[in-house]
Design an enzyme around this catalytic site. Structure first.
Site, mmCIF file in Angstrom:
data_model
loop_
_atom_site.group_PDB
_atom_site.id
_atom_site.type_symbol
_atom_site.label_atom_id
_atom_site.label_comp_id
_atom_site.label_asym_id
_atom_site.label_seq_id
_atom_site.Cartn_x
_atom_site.Cartn_y
_atom_site.Cartn_z
ATOM 1 N N SER A 8 22.999 -17.516 23.796
ATOM 2 C CA SER A 8 22.671 -16.149 23.397
ATOM 3 C C SER A 8 21.836 -16.176 22.124
ATOM 4 O O SER A 8 22.294 -16.608 21.061
ATOM 5 C CB SER A 8 23.940 -15.343 23.148
ATOM 6 O OG SER A 8 23.595 -14.156 22.471
ATOM 7 N N HIS A 33 19.870 -15.902 27.039
ATOM 8 C CA HIS A 33 20.633 -14.663 27.123
ATOM 9 C C HIS A 33 20.188 -13.754 25.977
ATOM 10 O O HIS A 33 20.238 -14.148 24.810
ATOM 11 C CB HIS A 33 22.130 -14.989 27.023
ATOM 12 C CG HIS A 33 23.033 -13.813 27.180
ATOM 13 N ND1 HIS A 33 23.429 -13.328 28.413
ATOM 14 C CD2 HIS A 33 23.636 -13.022 26.268
ATOM 15 C CE1 HIS A 33 24.239 -12.301 28.236
ATOM 16 N NE2 HIS A 33 24.381 -12.079 26.949
ATOM 17 N N ASP A 35 20.678 -10.050 24.118
ATOM 18 C CA ASP A 35 21.626 -8.960 23.958
ATOM 19 C C ASP A 35 20.940 -7.719 23.403
ATOM 20 O O ASP A 35 20.518 -7.695 22.251
ATOM 21 C CB ASP A 35 22.752 -9.405 23.016
ATOM 22 C CG ASP A 35 23.639 -10.443 23.688
ATOM 23 O OD1 ASP A 35 24.238 -10.100 24.720
ATOM 24 O OD2 ASP A 35 23.706 -11.590 23.198
ATOM 25 N N MET A 37 21.315 -3.945 22.318
ATOM 26 C CA MET A 37 22.365 -3.009 21.863
ATOM 27 C C MET A 37 21.719 -1.774 21.248
ATOM 28 O O MET A 37 20.726 -1.890 20.525
ATOM 29 C CB MET A 37 23.256 -3.687 20.823
ATOM 30 C CG MET A 37 23.869 -4.997 21.299
ATOM 31 S SD MET A 37 25.038 -5.632 20.098
ATOM 32 C CE MET A 37 25.367 -7.273 20.786
ATOM 33 N N HIS A 66 21.041 -8.685 28.870
ATOM 34 C CA HIS A 66 22.341 -8.005 28.890
ATOM 35 C C HIS A 66 22.196 -6.669 28.169
ATOM 36 O O HIS A 66 22.095 -6.636 26.942
ATOM 37 C CB HIS A 66 23.362 -8.936 28.194
ATOM 38 C CG HIS A 66 24.736 -8.380 28.079
ATOM 39 N ND1 HIS A 66 25.701 -8.970 27.280
ATOM 40 C CD2 HIS A 66 25.339 -7.303 28.653
ATOM 41 C CE1 HIS A 66 26.836 -8.277 27.374
ATOM 42 N NE2 HIS A 66 26.634 -7.257 28.189
ATOM 43 N N MET A 68 23.513 -3.520 26.670
ATOM 44 C CA MET A 68 24.694 -2.821 26.145
ATOM 45 C C MET A 68 24.218 -1.490 25.591
ATOM 46 O O MET A 68 24.201 -1.245 24.380
ATOM 47 C CB MET A 68 25.385 -3.681 25.077
ATOM 48 C CG MET A 68 26.138 -4.856 25.681
ATOM 49 S SD MET A 68 26.412 -6.170 24.478
ATOM 50 C CE MET A 68 24.831 -7.011 24.608
ATOM 51 N N MET A 137 33.095 -9.676 30.165
ATOM 52 C CA MET A 137 33.089 -9.786 28.700
ATOM 53 C C MET A 137 34.418 -10.377 28.242
ATOM 54 O O MET A 137 35.482 -9.878 28.609
ATOM 55 C CB MET A 137 32.900 -8.413 28.047
ATOM 56 C CG MET A 137 31.505 -7.820 28.140
ATOM 57 S SD MET A 137 30.162 -8.864 27.535
ATOM 58 C CE MET A 137 30.659 -9.194 25.847
ATOM 59 N N GLY A 145 30.064 -14.139 17.474
ATOM 60 C CA GLY A 145 31.025 -14.793 16.597
ATOM 61 C C GLY A 145 32.451 -14.264 16.640
ATOM 62 O O GLY A 145 33.239 -14.558 15.749
ATOM 63 N N ASP A 175 31.056 -14.087 28.735
ATOM 64 C CA ASP A 175 30.269 -13.862 27.519
ATOM 65 C C ASP A 175 31.191 -13.445 26.371
ATOM 66 O O ASP A 175 31.837 -12.396 26.428
ATOM 67 C CB ASP A 175 29.243 -12.754 27.807
ATOM 68 C CG ASP A 175 28.317 -12.477 26.633
ATOM 69 O OD1 ASP A 175 28.367 -13.200 25.625
ATOM 70 O OD2 ASP A 175 27.527 -11.507 26.748
ATOM 71 N N GLY A 197 26.746 -17.970 22.024
ATOM 72 C CA GLY A 197 25.830 -17.680 20.919
ATOM 73 C C GLY A 197 26.142 -18.556 19.731
ATOM 74 O O GLY A 197 25.516 -19.609 19.528
ATOM 75 N N SER A 198 27.147 -18.147 18.952
ATOM 76 C CA SER A 198 27.512 -18.920 17.762
ATOM 77 C C SER A 198 28.008 -20.315 18.135
ATOM 78 O O SER A 198 27.873 -21.249 17.343
ATOM 79 C CB SER A 198 28.574 -18.173 16.947
ATOM 80 O OG SER A 198 29.669 -17.827 17.761
HETATM 81 C C1 DX5 Z 1 28.412 -9.790 22.412
HETATM 82 C C2 DX5 Z 1 27.220 -10.337 23.161
HETATM 83 C C3 DX5 Z 1 27.252 -11.809 23.310
HETATM 84 C C4 DX5 Z 1 27.237 -12.551 22.001
HETATM 85 C C5 DX5 Z 1 28.099 -13.737 22.191
HETATM 86 O O1 DX5 Z 1 28.382 -8.418 22.434
HETATM 87 O O2 DX5 Z 1 27.153 -9.776 24.461
HETATM 88 O O3 DX5 Z 1 26.250 -12.287 24.185
HETATM 89 O O4 DX5 Z 1 25.973 -12.976 21.586
HETATM 90 O O5 DX5 Z 1 28.226 -14.397 20.983
HETATM 91 P P1 DX5 Z 1 29.332 -15.512 20.759
HETATM 92 O O6 DX5 Z 1 29.117 -16.586 21.770
HETATM 93 O O7 DX5 Z 1 29.078 -15.952 19.360
HETATM 94 O O8 DX5 Z 1 30.683 -14.843 20.927
HETATM 95 ZN ZN ZN Z 2 25.742 -10.809 25.903
#
Ligand code: DX5
Ligand code: ZN
Length: 225
Positions: A8, A33, A35, A37, A66, A68, A137, A145, A175, A197-198
């Site tokens: 991500s 990926h 995100d 938002m 993705h 959101m 999710m 994170g 995710d 992601g992290s």
């Molecule tokens: C959260 C996102 C994820 C996010 C995951 O709302 O949809 O894709 O980047 O990050 P980590 O892997 O750090 O939880």
């Molecule tokens: Zn995501």
């Protein structure tokens, strides 16, 4: 079943986005990926179509977008045009989920549908025939994170058994809070697309991290009944 790793970019350095995209690919990512938002469906605001288009220009692997955002149907065309290959909408974000995923398909993109941790699988029951992927999710969406919610494992297991029973070849993406240490549990439960992601961008050597993830994925997949 094929397994995919989708780092991500939310946890990448946005000031060096093109470099991070290249580094992720060199490290062995299967797709990016992204995100999106809107500050309404989730508390955070991130990126829109122009940034997706910028990533597309320097990417050599598919873009997994993705959404959101509320009323995602209003932006499906824009993200398709920006170069998204997979477009995932949240079941909670639209009253017309089937129309939204059908539109994504019509535009030649792969439709996905996502569920928040508190949303029951029944919300996607009648669109399973229409999607290529269900995104479970494993954190409340909005931020990178966060800690992995273990209840998502039972949900993934139940969904995989429902898909198997219906003989549907649908990807299950997980995710949120996935790292080298727990990726195997998600695979054992039945997920086959891993977002991290992290867990990747927060480590010093992305290539080494992805390699360790793949090792744990292989191990979990080979011991699955
Ligand atoms: C959260 C996102 C994820 C996010 C995951 O709302 O949809 O894709 O980047 O990050 P980590 O892997 O750090 O939880
Ligand atoms: Zn995501």
């Amino acid at each position: 079943m094929e397994h995919y790793i989708a780092p991500s970019l939310l946890s990448a350095d946005f000031g060096r986005l093109a470099e991070e995209v290249a580094a992720s690919e060199k490290a062995g990512a299967d797709m990016h990926h992204l995100d999106v938002m809107d500050g309404r469906f989730v508390p955070n605001i991130t990126i829109g179509p122009p940034v997706v288009a910028a990533v597309k220009r320097c990417a050599g692997i598919p873009l997994d977008v993705h959404l959101m955002i509320v009323e995602p149907e209003r932006y499906i065309e824009a993200f398709a045009e920006a170069g998204a290959d997979v477009i995932t909408v949240h079941a909670e974000a639209t009253p017309h989920l089937q129309r939204a995923v059908a539109r994504i398909r019509e535009l030649g993109k792969k439709p996905g549908v996502s569920l928040n941790p508190s949303t029951s699988l029944s919300a996607v029951e009648w669109v399973l025939q229409d999607v290529d992927m269900v995104l479970i999710m494993s954190v409340n969406p909005g931020f990178g994170g966060q800690a992995f919610l273990p209840s998502s494992l039972a949900k993934i297991e139940l969904l995989r058994s429902q898909l198997n029973r219906a003989k549907l070849d649908v990807d299950i993406e997980v995710d949120g809070g996935i790292k080298v240490d727990n990726v195997g549990e998600a695979i054992s439960a039945g997920a086959n697309v891993i977002v991290s992601g992290s867990g990747i961008f927060g480590t010093p050597d992305y290539g080494k991290t992805i390699e360790q993830m793949r090792r744990n994925i292989r191990r979990a997949a080979s011991t699955k009944t």
